[in-house]
Design a protein around this motif. Structure first.
Motif, PDB file in Angstrom:
ATOM      1  N   PRO A 135      11.280  17.971   9.354  1.00 39.00           N
ATOM      2  CA  PRO A 135      11.612  16.678   8.749  1.00 39.00           C
ATOM      3  C   PRO A 135      12.019  15.678   9.822  1.00 39.00           C
ATOM      4  CG  PRO A 135      13.438  18.194   8.499  1.00 39.00           C
ATOM      5  CD  PRO A 135      12.346  18.970   9.170  1.00 39.00           C
ATOM      6  N   ASN A 136      12.018  14.407   9.466  1.00 40.03           N
ATOM      7  CA  ASN A 136      12.409  13.363  10.410  1.00 40.03           C
ATOM      8  C   ASN A 136      13.835  12.925  10.129  1.00 40.03           C
ATOM      9  OD1 ASN A 136       9.941  13.027  11.893  1.00 40.03           O
ATOM     10  ND2 ASN A 136       9.098  12.170  10.019  1.00 40.03           N
ATOM     11  N   TYR A 137      14.695  13.104  11.112  1.00 34.68           N
ATOM     12  CA  TYR A 137      16.095  12.727  10.947  1.00 34.68           C
ATOM     13  C   TYR A 137      16.333  11.351  11.563  1.00 34.68           C
ATOM     14  CZ  TYR A 137      16.793  17.618   9.755  1.00 34.68           C
ATOM     15  OH  TYR A 137      16.718  18.843   9.150  1.00 34.68           O
ATOM     16  N   PRO A 138      17.329  10.624  11.065  1.00 37.91           N
ATOM     17  CA  PRO A 138      17.616   9.290  11.602  1.00 37.91           C
ATOM     18  C   PRO A 138      18.510   9.367  12.837  1.00 37.91           C
ATOM     19  CG  PRO A 138      19.005   9.702   9.705  1.00 37.91           C
ATOM     20  CD  PRO A 138      18.166  10.926   9.881  1.00 37.91           C
ATOM     21  N   TRP A 139      17.896   9.566  13.987  1.00 38.01           N
ATOM     22  CA  TRP A 139      18.662   9.675  15.222  1.00 38.01           C
ATOM     23  C   TRP A 139      19.310   8.334  15.562  1.00 38.01           C
ATOM     24  CZ3 TRP A 139      19.412  14.393  17.120  1.00 38.01           C
ATOM     25  CH2 TRP A 139      18.532  15.392  16.684  1.00 38.01           C
ATOM     26  N   ALA A 187      15.121  21.065  14.331  1.00 32.73           N
ATOM     27  CA  ALA A 187      14.753  21.930  13.204  1.00 32.73           C
ATOM     28  C   ALA A 187      14.654  23.384  13.652  1.00 32.73           C
ATOM     29  CB  ALA A 187      13.418  21.468  12.611  1.00 32.73           C
TER      30      ALA A 187
END
Lengths: 307, 107
Positions: free
Chosen positions: A74-78, A195
């Motif tokens: 998934p794409n996390y909000p870094w 991940a």
């Protein structure tokens, strides 16, 4: 399905022309004529059968692809994702601590020097003190012998193994990759590494992993040699942040992102500045072009009809 | 990104020994949203229970379920808050968030 219709027609004609009781014998007797209608029908059947088995085998191969590519991360909000966002430097500092205590026993980071950390995660004195803790082999002295000395700022981060073969030997044949560029060396690197590190789970039903490997759905193939390294409270942070698995994962990925792209902040500033200036230049250029062309674009042609 | 302690302030002030891993917590709380793939997976497990050939597995359904959970976790509003607290100093709060959106979590 024209082929199916043709086959049916062929069979009907064959049954009509020969007695129903011995269709096989008559097929054999008429074998001499290779272009005969009956054998063409049987051949068609054989081809269709071969095609179906081919398709079935394809489907079983295709379903193996899922584990082959690994579960999509998934794409996390870094925090450093935005167009003008910098790194979270406190996170880089914590991440370096995690790297040092958890990862450095197997993974090298041979492209990073202690001096790179100055001003990013540590002060010069802190970095010097950290470098002095390691022993470095240095060039021949006046007597022609190699000697060891405490590290300096200019030295690279220490490597756990002297070469790849030693690394493989110590890790059951698997090579722990160098982490200096890992977030750039993997597709969607930052999210993938996070991940992977936090994604160790029980394998699905029907999958068994051999001894020495561990199941990780994000790893292509599913069986990774590295065991789960991030566990709650594995590290005691200097600044007192609670060291949960997710916190350590986030910090170490921030550190690795910085290590792979230390120029990111300067690049973003430069990008913002130059895009802004070039947009102004574009407006100016557009105005100037239209100004010069206005002479031609506003001319009028008059047709004089001479009788 | 918020992977500092995701726990309510009250409990954190009291218990500085016990930490709750925010990702695990969010995964648990996302389970109700992903019941359908979970049931599919469990049905698959049941189907292959008697199998001895070793060729049958439930990777597909497993991936579908975890993909759903991952998506839910990475989109939770809680992920958009970051806070770092110094437990020992007892009261120093450093708020480090570039997207500091104070919203109530909706689960």
């Amino acid at each position: 399905m024209v082929g199916g219709g043709v086959i049916q027609q062929l069979l009907r004609r064959k049954l009509q022309s020969q007695s129903v009781a011995t269709p096989v014998l008559s097929w054999f007797s008429s074998k001499k004529a290779t272009e005969d209608v009956g054998s063409a029908g049987v051949r068609a059947f054989a081809l269709v059968g071969a095609g179906i088995t081919g398709l079935l085998s394809f489907s079983t191969v295709a379903s193996a692809d899922e584990a082959e590519h690994g579960l999509e991360c998934p794409n996390y909000p870094w925090p450093h994702d935005g167009i003008l966002s910098s790194y979270d430097h406190a996170s880089i500092r914590r991440g370096h601590q995690v790297y040092q205590q958890v990862c450095a026993s197997c993974h090298s980071m041979s492209l990073i020097s202690y001096r790179d950390l100055v001003g990013v995660a540590y002060t010069e004195e802190e970095a010097k003190a950290m470098a002095a803790e390691i022993e470095v082999v240095d060039g021949p002295n006046d007597e022609g012998e190699m000697f060891t000395r405490p590290g300096k700022l200019s030295d690279r981060l220490p490597e756990p193994y002297s070469n790849e073969s030693a690394a493989r030997f110590a890790n059951g044949g698997a090579y722990p990759p160098d982490l200096s560029l890992i977030t750039k060396a993997r597709h969607n690197g930052q999210n993938y590494v996070f991940a992977l590190l936090t994604g160790y789970r029980d394998p699905p039903a029907g999958i068994s992993i051999r001894d020495g490997l561990h199941y990780n759905p994000y790893f292509p193939g599913g069986a990774i040699a590295m065991p789960k390294m991030l566990n709650d409270e594995a590290v005691e942070y200097e600044d007192g942040t609670p060291a949960t698995e997710a916190q350590m994962g986030k910090d170490v990925v921030s550190f690795l992102s910085w290590a792979a792209e230390p120029e990111m902040e300067e690049r973003k500033l430069m990008g913002f500045k130059w895009i802004f200036l070039l947009s102004l230049a574009l407006l100016q250029a557009a105005y100037y072009r239209r100004l010069k062309w206005s002479v031609l674009k506003s001319r009028k042609l008059v047709l004089d009809v001479v009788n | 990104m918020s992977f500092a302690v995701y726990s309510f302030r009250l409990t954190f002030a009291m218990a500085d020994e016990e930490v709750v891993d925010p990702k695990k917590y969010l995964e648990e709380s996302c389970k109700p949203k992903c019941v359908k793939p979970l049931l599919e997976y469990q049905a698959c497990v049941k189907r292959i229970q008697g199998d001895d050939s070793g060729h049958k597995h439930c990777t597909g359904q497993y991936f579908d379920y975890w993909h759903c959970i991952d998506k839910c976790v990475s989109c939770t509003k809680a992920v958009y808050e970051t806070e770092m607290k110094k437990g020992e100093a007892g009261g120093d709060y450093i708020v480090l968030s570039l997207l500091h959106v104070v919203v109530s979590r909706d689960v």
